[in-house]
Structure formats: structure tokens, C-alpha cells
Design a protein around this motif. Structure first.
Motif, short mmCIF file in Angstrom:
data_model
loop_
_atom_site.label_atom_id
_atom_site.label_comp_id
_atom_site.label_asym_id
_atom_site.label_seq_id
_atom_site.Cartn_x
_atom_site.Cartn_y
_atom_site.Cartn_z
N GLN A 53 -28.93 -25.44 -1.71
CA GLN A 53 -29.69 -26.68 -1.52
C GLN A 53 -31.11 -26.60 -2.10
O GLN A 53 -31.90 -27.51 -1.90
CB GLN A 53 -29.76 -27.02 -0.03
CG GLN A 53 -28.41 -27.25 0.59
CD GLN A 53 -27.65 -28.36 -0.11
OE1 GLN A 53 -28.13 -29.48 -0.24
NE2 GLN A 53 -26.45 -28.05 -0.57
N ALA A 54 -31.44 -25.52 -2.77
CA ALA A 54 -32.78 -25.35 -3.32
C ALA A 54 -33.15 -26.51 -4.24
O ALA A 54 -32.30 -27.09 -4.91
CB ALA A 54 -32.87 -24.04 -4.09
N GLY A 55 -34.42 -26.87 -4.22
CA GLY A 55 -34.90 -27.94 -5.08
C GLY A 55 -34.75 -29.31 -4.47
O GLY A 55 -35.02 -29.53 -3.30
N ARG A 56 -34.28 -30.25 -5.27
CA ARG A 56 -34.20 -31.65 -4.85
C ARG A 56 -33.36 -31.91 -3.59
O ARG A 56 -33.78 -32.67 -2.73
CB ARG A 56 -33.71 -32.50 -6.02
CG ARG A 56 -33.73 -33.99 -5.72
CD ARG A 56 -33.81 -34.80 -7.00
NE ARG A 56 -33.65 -36.21 -6.74
CZ ARG A 56 -34.62 -37.01 -6.30
NH1 ARG A 56 -35.82 -36.51 -6.04
NH2 ARG A 56 -34.41 -38.29 -6.11
N GLN B 216 -35.46 -31.09 -0.62
CA GLN B 216 -36.56 -32.05 -0.50
C GLN B 216 -36.06 -33.36 0.10
O GLN B 216 -36.72 -33.96 0.95
CB GLN B 216 -37.19 -32.32 -1.87
CG GLN B 216 -37.96 -31.15 -2.43
CD GLN B 216 -38.39 -31.39 -3.87
OE1 GLN B 216 -37.92 -32.32 -4.53
NE2 GLN B 216 -39.28 -30.54 -4.37
N GLN B 217 -34.89 -33.80 -0.33
CA GLN B 217 -34.32 -35.04 0.21
C GLN B 217 -33.98 -34.89 1.69
O GLN B 217 -34.20 -35.81 2.48
CB GLN B 217 -33.09 -35.45 -0.59
CG GLN B 217 -33.45 -35.94 -1.98
CD GLN B 217 -32.23 -36.19 -2.85
OE1 GLN B 217 -31.22 -35.50 -2.73
NE2 GLN B 217 -32.33 -37.18 -3.72
#
Length: 65
Positions: free
Chosen positions: A8-11, A14-15
Motif C-alpha cells: 500500500q506504499a505511496g498513493r 495516502q488515500q
């Protein structure tokens, strides 16, 4: 539950944080919520220390472990 595994790293992460932050903003005075970080068995835990009625603790959980 918020998936905080490496996939789930990144966007995506963040979501997920945005969703938890929006949830905290929408909670009413009588609402209770528990936010969990879901990852490996050893890293899965409650970020809100159980069910809590206070939105600030939920918003704090959105910042992550």
C-alpha cells in the motif's frame, strides 16, 4: 481497518489516511470508532487504543503508526 502493508506504499496509503481523516471529521458526539492498522500479524494493531468517541484520536490515527 487500514492496510498498512508494503503493498500500500505511496498513493493507496495516502488515500486510506484521507478516508480516516474524513471519518474523524464526520463523527458525531455519540459516535464511537476504532481504527486498526492491518499488516503482518505482528504489526496489526489498534491505532485508537480501542473504541473511542473523540475525533482527535481518530485524526491522530490517520497519521499512522
Amino acid at each position: 481497518m487500514v492496510d498498512t502493508s508494503a503493498s500500500q506504499a505511496g498513493r493507496p496509503l495516502q488515500q486510506a489516511r484521507q478516508v480516516v481523516t474524513a471519518l474523524a471529521a464526520a463523527l458525531g458526539a455519540g459516535d464511537r470508532v476504532s481504527v486498526w492498522s492491518l499488516s503482518t500479524p505482528g504489526a496489526t494493531r489498534a491505532l485508537t487504543q480501542g473504541s473511542c468517541p473523540r475525533p482527535p484520536r481518530v485524526a491522530e490515527a490517520a497519521r499512522g503508526p
